[in-house]
Enzyme design. Structure first.
Site, PDB file in Angstrom:
ATOM      1  N   SER A 111      17.799  -2.280   8.833  1.00 38.24           N
ATOM      2  CA  SER A 111      19.101  -1.744   8.441  1.00 38.24           C
ATOM      3  C   SER A 111      20.140  -1.897   9.529  1.00 38.24           C
ATOM      4  O   SER A 111      21.236  -1.364   9.410  1.00 38.24           O
ATOM      5  CB  SER A 111      18.954  -0.258   8.083  1.00 38.24           C
ATOM      6  OG  SER A 111      18.370   0.457   9.150  1.00 38.24           O
ATOM      7  N   GLY A 112      19.836  -2.596  10.608  1.00 43.20           N
ATOM      8  CA  GLY A 112      20.827  -2.825  11.656  1.00 43.20           C
ATOM      9  C   GLY A 112      21.972  -3.658  11.117  1.00 43.20           C
ATOM     10  O   GLY A 112      21.764  -4.603  10.367  1.00 43.20           O
ATOM     11  N   CYS A 113      23.217  -3.329  11.513  1.00 43.69           N
ATOM     12  CA  CYS A 113      24.357  -4.092  11.029  1.00 43.69           C
ATOM     13  C   CYS A 113      24.293  -5.499  11.590  1.00 43.69           C
ATOM     14  O   CYS A 113      23.909  -5.715  12.716  1.00 43.69           O
ATOM     15  CB  CYS A 113      25.665  -3.413  11.428  1.00 43.69           C
ATOM     16  SG  CYS A 113      25.748  -2.903  13.139  1.00 43.69           S
ATOM     17  N   GLY A 114      24.635  -6.476  10.769  1.00 44.00           N
ATOM     18  CA  GLY A 114      24.563  -7.855  11.219  1.00 44.00           C
ATOM     19  C   GLY A 114      23.168  -8.416  11.087  1.00 44.00           C
ATOM     20  O   GLY A 114      22.481  -8.213  10.103  1.00 44.00           O
ATOM     21  N   HIS A 182      22.464  -3.433  17.391  1.00 45.66           N
ATOM     22  CA  HIS A 182      21.232  -4.066  17.865  1.00 45.66           C
ATOM     23  C   HIS A 182      21.536  -5.081  18.963  1.00 45.66           C
ATOM     24  O   HIS A 182      20.740  -5.281  19.875  1.00 45.66           O
ATOM     25  CB  HIS A 182      20.489  -4.729  16.704  1.00 45.66           C
ATOM     26  CG  HIS A 182      21.307  -5.736  15.962  1.00 45.66           C
ATOM     27  ND1 HIS A 182      22.216  -5.381  14.984  1.00 45.66           N
ATOM     28  CD2 HIS A 182      21.396  -7.084  16.077  1.00 45.66           C
ATOM     29  CE1 HIS A 182      22.807  -6.474  14.519  1.00 45.66           C
ATOM     30  NE2 HIS A 182      22.338  -7.518  15.171  1.00 45.66           N
TER      31      HIS A 182
END
Length: 285
Positions: A111-114, A182
């Site tokens: 679920s980390g952005c990017g 991240h």
């Protein structure tokens, strides 16, 4: 001192000025965060393309490769070169990652952005790991939050970025911002790795939410305290409890919530309790 295997110092421009029109039809100049792709190659094998601000790209690349389990020994690194014209980072290592192709196939999108991914058997390496969380005073936590408020330069100018820091007590050892949390974590992990420092006496701070990916990466650094101004996810909390990590979230001003590791926090500076019906009741700073 920069390690000799770092062959570039490719810090990029972090923000740029643009003209915007407000709701009154007035033109204003605003700063926005820059974002650029960086494709990582390990021994001429394409690994991943990261979307990054580009503040400390060499450390980002090394931290990513370490956190994903592609390289375990810093002594194996022969060279790291970042070139923004080709949007590429080339890492040469004497250590050949076992079953590299299989590791690239076996990935979990997080679920980390990017570009948030965890490759191979990262979780397997953490089996049985329980970090020894140190005692943390409430007064130290407040002092650290006050010190952190002076950072976030890119966020204050342009928004759209996350900030992360490695701290010892109320001292900020290193702070970095990037378009994905991240990326910021990997950058700090790379710096810690290059310096050969242990994480047992440190605190990791992030402006982002505390997901399973965030907990895993902090555990890989051996850091036992995780602090955020944002919230937590259920899987992140489960992992923090499993790994012995003190998890403190929604930390801003004099408010915070301890989700795990309650016994390690010494409440030596409790703020006054507002009387029922007083102004500001229920508000959190």
């Amino acid at each position: 001192m920069t390690p000799t295997f770092i062959k570039s110092n490719a810090a990029a421009q972090l923000t740029m000025a643009v003209e915007v029109m407000d709701e009154q039809g007035q033109l204003q100049t605003r700063q926005i965060a820059c974002e650029r792709p960086l494709t990582v190659y390990l021994n001429w094998k394409e690994i991943v393309t990261l979307m990054t601000l580009g503040a400390r790209p060499e450390a980002l690349v090394l931290g990513y490769l370490k956190n994903q389990g592609f390289i375990e020994d810093i002594a194996a690194i022969e060279s790291v070169i970042v070139d923004w014209e080709s949007e590429a980072a080339a890492v040469v290592s004497s250590q050949q990652a076992a079953d590299l192709d299989k590791s690239l196939e076996k990935k979990t999108v997080t679920s980390g952005c990017g570009q948030g991914t965890m490759y191979g058997s990262v979780m397997k390496k953490l089996e049985g790991v329980v970090l020894a969380a140190p005692e943390l005073k409430q007064s130290t936590l407040y002092a650290l939050l006050k010190a952190l408020s002076a950072h976030n330069e890119t966020y204050k100018m342009a928004g759209a970025v996350h900030g992360c820091a490695i701290c010892r007590g109320a001292e900020i050892l290193s702070f970095v911002e990037d378009v994905g949390r991240h990326n910021a974590v990997d950058t700090l992990a790379g710096e810690l790795w290059m310096r050969g420092e242990a994480g047992h006496d440190k605190i990791f701070y992030t402006t982002g939410r505390l997901t399973s990916e965030m907990v895993i990466k902090v555990a890989q650094m051996g850091i036992p305290v995780l602090l955020s101004r944002s919230g937590v996810t259920q899987m992140g909390l489960d992992l923090a409890r499993q790994l012995g990590i003190t998890m403190i979230a929604r930390a801003k001003g004099r408010h915070f919530e301890v989700f795990s590791g309650h016994d390690h926090l010494v409440l030596d500076e409790k703020p006054p309790v507002l009387a029922p019906g007083s102004a500001g009741r229920g508000m959190r700073d």
